[in-house]
Motif scaffolding. Sequence first.
Motif, short mmCIF file in Angstrom:
data_model
loop_
_atom_site.label_atom_id
_atom_site.label_comp_id
_atom_site.label_asym_id
_atom_site.label_seq_id
_atom_site.Cartn_x
_atom_site.Cartn_y
_atom_site.Cartn_z
N THR A 96 12.10 61.76 20.63
CA THR A 96 12.73 60.85 19.66
C THR A 96 14.20 60.62 19.96
OG1 THR A 96 13.34 62.71 18.21
CG2 THR A 96 11.18 61.66 17.83
N GLY A 97 14.69 61.16 21.08
CA GLY A 97 16.12 61.12 21.37
C GLY A 97 16.62 59.76 21.83
N PRO A 98 17.92 59.67 22.09
CA PRO A 98 18.53 58.39 22.48
C PRO A 98 18.14 57.91 23.87
CG PRO A 98 20.16 60.16 22.55
CD PRO A 98 18.93 60.72 21.90
N PHE A 99 17.56 58.82 24.70
CA PHE A 99 17.18 58.44 26.05
C PHE A 99 15.71 58.75 26.32
CE2 PHE A 99 21.75 59.30 26.29
CZ PHE A 99 22.20 58.10 26.83
N ALA A 100 15.05 57.83 27.02
CA ALA A 100 13.67 58.02 27.44
C ALA A 100 13.64 58.26 28.94
CB ALA A 100 12.83 56.79 27.09
N VAL A 101 12.60 58.95 29.40
CA VAL A 101 12.49 59.27 30.82
C VAL A 101 12.03 58.03 31.60
CG1 VAL A 101 11.34 60.71 32.55
CG2 VAL A 101 11.91 61.67 30.31
N ALA A 102 12.80 57.67 32.63
CA ALA A 102 12.40 56.60 33.54
C ALA A 102 11.62 57.20 34.70
CB ALA A 102 13.62 55.83 34.05
N SER A 103 12.14 58.30 35.25
CA SER A 103 11.46 59.01 36.33
C SER A 103 11.99 60.43 36.41
CB SER A 103 11.66 58.29 37.68
OG SER A 103 13.03 58.31 38.04
N PHE A 104 11.20 61.30 37.01
CA PHE A 104 11.59 62.71 37.14
C PHE A 104 11.16 63.22 38.50
CE2 PHE A 104 10.20 67.27 36.36
CZ PHE A 104 11.47 67.81 36.48
N THR A 105 12.12 63.74 39.24
CA THR A 105 11.84 64.40 40.51
C THR A 105 12.13 65.89 40.32
OG1 THR A 105 12.55 62.43 41.73
CG2 THR A 105 12.37 64.50 42.96
N PRO A 106 11.09 66.74 40.27
CA PRO A 106 11.30 68.16 40.02
C PRO A 106 12.36 68.76 40.93
CG PRO A 106 8.97 67.65 39.98
CD PRO A 106 9.66 66.41 40.45
N ARG A 107 13.24 69.57 40.31
CA ARG A 107 14.31 70.29 40.98
C ARG A 107 15.37 69.37 41.59
NH1 ARG A 107 13.52 75.41 40.81
NH2 ARG A 107 15.25 75.79 42.25
N THR A 108 15.30 68.08 41.28
CA THR A 108 16.31 67.14 41.79
C THR A 108 17.03 66.42 40.66
OG1 THR A 108 15.06 66.79 43.83
CG2 THR A 108 16.71 65.13 43.26
N ALA A 109 16.30 65.64 39.86
CA ALA A 109 16.97 64.88 38.78
C ALA A 109 15.94 64.23 37.87
CB ALA A 109 17.87 63.81 39.38
N VAL A 110 16.41 63.93 36.66
CA VAL A 110 15.64 63.07 35.75
C VAL A 110 16.50 61.84 35.47
CG1 VAL A 110 16.47 64.44 33.76
CG2 VAL A 110 14.55 62.86 33.49
N ASP A 111 15.92 60.69 35.68
CA ASP A 111 16.61 59.43 35.41
C ASP A 111 16.19 58.93 34.03
OD1 ASP A 111 18.20 58.73 37.82
OD2 ASP A 111 16.26 58.99 38.80
#
Length: 510
Positions: free
Chosen positions: A181-196
């Motif tokens: 429910t937060g202000p940001f939604a996940v666009a993509s996630f690369t484990p151990r690298t980053a979440v966009d």
Amino acid sequence: MSKRYHILILFILSAVLLAACSSTPAPSEGQTKKKSVNLLFNFAASSLDPHVDTSYVSLRAGITETLVHLNDTSLTIEPWLAESWESRDGQLWTIKLREGVTFHNGKSMDGAAVKASLERAMKDSLAVKNALRIQSIAANAHTLTIKTEVPFPEFPSELVHPNTSIIDVTDANYVKKPVGTGPFAVASFTPRTAVDLVRYDGYWNGAAKLDSARFSFNEDANARSLALQSGTADIVFRPEVETLSNLEAIPGVKVESTSTFRVHQMTMNLERKALQDIHVRKAIDALINRQAIVDTILRGHAEAATGPFPSTFSFAPDYPDKKSGLDAARAHLEEAGYTEVNGVMQKNGEPLTLKLLTYSARADLPLIAQVFQSDAKKLGIDVQIQLIEIPEEYMAAKRDWDLATYSNLTAPRGDAGYYLNATYHPNGALNFSGADNDHLTALIDKLNATVGQEKRSVIAEQIAKYVDEQVYNSFVLHPNTLVAYKSDKVLNWVTSRSEYYMLTNELDVK
């Protein structure tokens, strides 16, 4: 004009045209530049599942929220996804949820959705189950009725914990794309690298000022500092201490050092034979030169610890003075029946060898381990250091270790109950030492049933003193939270003492 000359002219014109097409045009007067930041964090997350991820990325990155929020200034709890809560007996709770809140997929956050989320969290996380102690949950529209297993006056404060984050469990891609429910939604996630992340325009508390954000990971503190210097990161969590003066000298960079509720401790595995002797535990405690570690490894960005809680808390007791150093440690070992023979500390012909776990995500912990190893060697104690990745998983699953440098938030709700329950109750999620003491458990149970901070502080002091007497763990220091960021770009950044809230809807860029 020769054919060769015609070809050359065409080649040059084609190259110019391609270059023009590939260049990024400047925004026109009607366009605005997309706002975004890159925050570089010190733990590399393999999962975004908010109910089991111990690095709390989903909450910190503004993907999820909890029912209850911690006010970082007053250290009191306040409404968040829950609008209010009440109980007459401390066991039966009525929680009214905030209306008009939607998940990132547009579904309503109603009682049924929150019930399903909490039940899923308790099913998949023993830590959450033991912390909440919920017997039953009933949902009706935007109201929850929760009954705890026993009277639990401080129950609402447990709903601050990131692992109780509310998600839509009907969307089962928890690991890569939890729907919060937060202000940001996940666009993509690369484990151990980053979440966009992308802005969720339907956010109940006002759409984020940023269009997007990146929450990236690097467990190398020096690399994090270099990322800020090179401009690849805008906000860096826990940069290398030795680089702080260099970072502060960069125009437009600000370094913040904020006291927190965290403690670096030496966790002792009480299931190991040598550590079942209190005199050996006292010797280990005496070997730790706390102030020297604060001055050298942390460069003063910490407070030497006498117990789990910083001295500013009302439930931090005054501890009796203890002798420390090699002579004091040797005396304790002699009490345990050890003698030093040919430079080796031994008992009944067996040398004292200790396996010490540490992890690099907190750069100061391996250094603390090395200092302890060096000091122990002076007494003829062989300390073998093992570097691990996820300390909670290793310590819970394997019992082949004696000591571990570990860092823990001890009062993230402004109350002692969280740490004491998690670390010293037999059912505690962070009871890696294996403490199981009837007197200690009875004191913790008494604390859980007590209402009022003044009364609770008295009992918490008793527990902290008892833990100190038994030397179940050694407390090294209370580190400051260090954050460096581009103050000439980033607006409204807040270095929170709880370390829970990072990417918010108020965060902005110039």
